[in-house]
Design an enzyme around this catalytic site. Sequence first.
Site, PDB file in Angstrom:
ATOM      1  N   GLY A  12      48.936  46.473  45.242  1.00 24.90           N
ATOM      2  CA  GLY A  12      49.011  47.877  44.801  1.00 24.90           C
ATOM      3  C   GLY A  12      49.770  47.944  43.484  1.00 24.90           C
ATOM      4  N   GLN A  16      51.425  54.024  40.524  1.00 28.07           N
ATOM      5  CA  GLN A  16      52.561  54.658  39.836  1.00 28.07           C
ATOM      6  C   GLN A  16      53.820  53.791  39.949  1.00 28.07           C
ATOM      7  OE1 GLN A  16      54.252  58.152  41.601  1.00 28.07           O
ATOM      8  NE2 GLN A  16      55.210  58.813  39.718  1.00 28.07           N
ATOM      9  N   ILE A  39      43.136  46.740  44.080  1.00 28.19           N
ATOM     10  CA  ILE A  39      41.688  46.929  44.233  1.00 28.19           C
ATOM     11  C   ILE A  39      41.079  47.414  42.911  1.00 28.19           C
ATOM     12  CG2 ILE A  39      41.652  49.337  45.032  1.00 28.19           C
ATOM     13  CD1 ILE A  39      39.810  48.261  47.349  1.00 28.19           C
ATOM     14  N   TYR A 147      49.735  60.596  56.632  1.00 33.76           N
ATOM     15  CA  TYR A 147      50.573  59.709  55.804  1.00 33.76           C
ATOM     16  C   TYR A 147      51.933  59.498  56.478  1.00 33.76           C
ATOM     17  CZ  TYR A 147      53.338  58.402  51.638  1.00 33.76           C
ATOM     18  OH  TYR A 147      54.167  57.785  50.734  1.00 33.76           O
ATOM     19  N   LYS A 151      53.545  56.137  58.063  1.00 36.76           N
ATOM     20  CA  LYS A 151      54.806  55.565  57.568  1.00 36.76           C
ATOM     21  C   LYS A 151      55.803  55.407  58.722  1.00 36.76           C
ATOM     22  CE  LYS A 151      54.047  54.999  53.111  1.00 36.76           C
ATOM     23  NZ  LYS A 151      53.963  53.644  52.526  1.00 36.76           N
TER      24      LYS A 151
HETATM   25  N1  LIG Z   1      54.995  57.838  44.385  1.00 34.88           N
HETATM   26  C1  LIG Z   1      55.794  58.429  45.249  1.00 34.88           C
HETATM   27  O1  LIG Z   1      56.318  59.521  45.007  1.00 34.88           O
HETATM   28  C2  LIG Z   1      56.112  57.748  46.565  1.00 34.88           C
HETATM   29  C3  LIG Z   1      57.044  58.339  47.429  1.00 34.88           C
HETATM   30  C4  LIG Z   1      57.301  57.734  48.655  1.00 34.88           C
HETATM   31  C5  LIG Z   1      56.690  56.538  48.982  1.00 34.88           C
HETATM   32  N2  LIG Z   1      55.795  55.970  48.118  1.00 34.88           N
HETATM   33  C6  LIG Z   1      55.118  54.724  48.529  1.00 34.88           C
HETATM   34  O2  LIG Z   1      55.177  53.763  47.501  1.00 34.88           O
HETATM   35  C7  LIG Z   1      53.968  52.988  47.496  1.00 34.88           C
HETATM   36  C8  LIG Z   1      53.336  53.038  46.108  1.00 34.88           C
HETATM   37  O3  LIG Z   1      53.048  54.391  45.798  1.00 34.88           O
HETATM   38  P1  LIG Z   1      52.413  54.815  44.411  1.00 34.88           P
HETATM   39  O4  LIG Z   1      52.895  56.164  44.118  1.00 34.88           O
HETATM   40  O5  LIG Z   1      52.550  53.741  43.417  1.00 34.88           O
HETATM   41  O6  LIG Z   1      50.874  54.950  44.863  1.00 34.88           O
HETATM   42  P2  LIG Z   1      49.579  54.929  43.921  1.00 34.88           P
HETATM   43  O7  LIG Z   1      48.512  55.656  44.663  1.00 34.88           O
HETATM   44  O8  LIG Z   1      49.923  55.334  42.551  1.00 34.88           O
HETATM   45  O9  LIG Z   1      49.227  53.373  43.892  1.00 34.88           O
HETATM   46  C9  LIG Z   1      48.666  52.678  44.980  1.00 34.88           C
HETATM   47  C10 LIG Z   1      47.898  51.484  44.422  1.00 34.88           C
HETATM   48  O10 LIG Z   1      47.294  50.806  45.528  1.00 34.88           O
HETATM   49  C11 LIG Z   1      45.986  50.429  45.140  1.00 34.88           C
HETATM   50  N3  LIG Z   1      45.138  50.276  46.322  1.00 34.88           N
HETATM   51  C12 LIG Z   1      44.541  51.259  47.038  1.00 34.88           C
HETATM   52  N4  LIG Z   1      43.807  50.712  48.021  1.00 34.88           N
HETATM   53  C13 LIG Z   1      43.956  49.382  47.944  1.00 34.88           C
HETATM   54  C14 LIG Z   1      43.437  48.295  48.691  1.00 34.88           C
HETATM   55  N5  LIG Z   1      42.594  48.482  49.727  1.00 34.88           N
HETATM   56  N6  LIG Z   1      43.800  47.031  48.344  1.00 34.88           N
HETATM   57  C15 LIG Z   1      44.616  46.820  47.272  1.00 34.88           C
HETATM   58  N7  LIG Z   1      45.120  47.818  46.511  1.00 34.88           N
HETATM   59  C16 LIG Z   1      44.793  49.086  46.852  1.00 34.88           C
HETATM   60  C17 LIG Z   1      45.504  51.548  44.232  1.00 34.88           C
HETATM   61  O11 LIG Z   1      44.432  51.115  43.395  1.00 34.88           O
HETATM   62  C18 LIG Z   1      46.776  51.892  43.469  1.00 34.88           C
HETATM   63  O12 LIG Z   1      46.848  51.166  42.246  1.00 34.88           O
HETATM   64  C19 LIG Z   1      53.088  53.565  48.606  1.00 34.88           C
HETATM   65  O13 LIG Z   1      53.248  52.803  49.771  1.00 34.88           O
HETATM   66  C20 LIG Z   1      53.656  54.946  48.805  1.00 34.88           C
HETATM   67  O14 LIG Z   1      53.433  55.406  50.112  1.00 34.88           O
HETATM   68  C21 LIG Z   1      55.490  56.552  46.918  1.00 34.88           C
END
Ligand SMILES: NC(=O)c1ccc[n+]([C@@H]2O[C@H](COP(=O)([O-])OP(=O)(O)OC[C@H]3O[C@@H](n4cnc5c(N)ncnc54)[C@H](O)[C@@H]3O)[C@@H](O)[C@H]2O)c1
Length: 325
Positions: A12, A16, A39, A147, A151
Amino acid sequence: MANTSDTVLVIGACGQLGSELTLELRNLYGGSNVVAADISAPKQADLRDSGPFEKVDVLDTKVLADLAAKYKFKQIYHLAAVLSATGEKNPKFAWKLNMDGLFNVLDLALEQKVEKVYWPSSIAVFGPSTPRQNTPQHTIMDPNTVYGISKQAGERWCEYYFQKYGLDVRSLRYPGLIGYKALPGGGTTDYAVDIYHKALEGETFECFLSGNTYLPMMYMPDAIKATLDLMHAPAEQVKVRDSYNLSAMSFSPEEITASIQKHLPDFKITYKPDSRQQIADSWPQSIDDSAAQQDWGWKPAYDLDAMTADMLLNLKKMKEEQTLA
Ligand SMILES: NC(=O)c1ccc[n+]([C@@H]2O[C@H](COP(=O)([O-])OP(=O)(O)OC[C@H]3O[C@@H](n4cnc5c(N)ncnc54)[C@H](O)[C@@H]3O)[C@@H](O)[C@H]2O)c1
């Protein structure tokens, strides 16, 4: 302490959080030691050019096993997930990706003797019956989004793999994350990133939450620091093995607007709450992270005004560079 010869996998990596965390891991461990897997292909040049990229679907166990055999990872950061707002559009798929993806990574780590795993949780594990102010580490958890449910279940499984199999898996319950390098991926706190973009473009921002909706938030450099501090802490200091509460600041759309107006006095916001309001209303307004403070010394650096100044400065720079390119 970081063992800088470790090989590290980030799944991933193009999201972000991943697009910033991967760069920081490459600074620490060396570009070629940190494999970015996703992905989708990386869009940012610095992520693309600073080390190896592998196209991976975390639901494909064969691809994961081949990758682990090729690189012999010592650490895995598993970030791929469907986020809160997107998850509600296809709950069964969100459950599948979030749970099967986690199992695939935990099992891979056991099979391949990976030393440490990082998996992020979220404030979405809390729900309408949770105390909303200064939410404790251990409290009522009744998440009502797919979600949040995934979690919460994931946290229990992380603790289970630690207790039953001795896997060193570590986790943080992030609040809403705000950064300038990548756009957010479909969460309930995304407005707090989009608002800076609109402010700099001179546009009025239409907010999908009401003006007085308080949520816990964190600036990306703090989130990266917390993640690395936790991962580099000696194992005996990591006493919470489901997921640590983590806090930096809490604010409402009205307050972030006022913070932006200190730099851009003409900036305006309007409010049109949608289905994300209901999700926000079920989440805490502020978080008690004293366990993280005590166990491994957590302390954030950014408050709302410090974040606003840094976001506007860097977004402006990025936009100027894009115009010149
Ligand atoms: N951004 C936030 O505010 C926030 C807050 C709490 C928790 N989180 C957690 O942090 C983690 C990252 O969040 P983020 O904001 O970067 O999410 P995001 O959606 O920006 O990034 C997720 C990435 O995972 C990739 N992905 C999706 N499906 C996939 C698969 N089957 N195989 C491989 N890659 C795949 C996507 O292409 C994407 O680049 C997540 O677990 C999220 O739950 C984020």
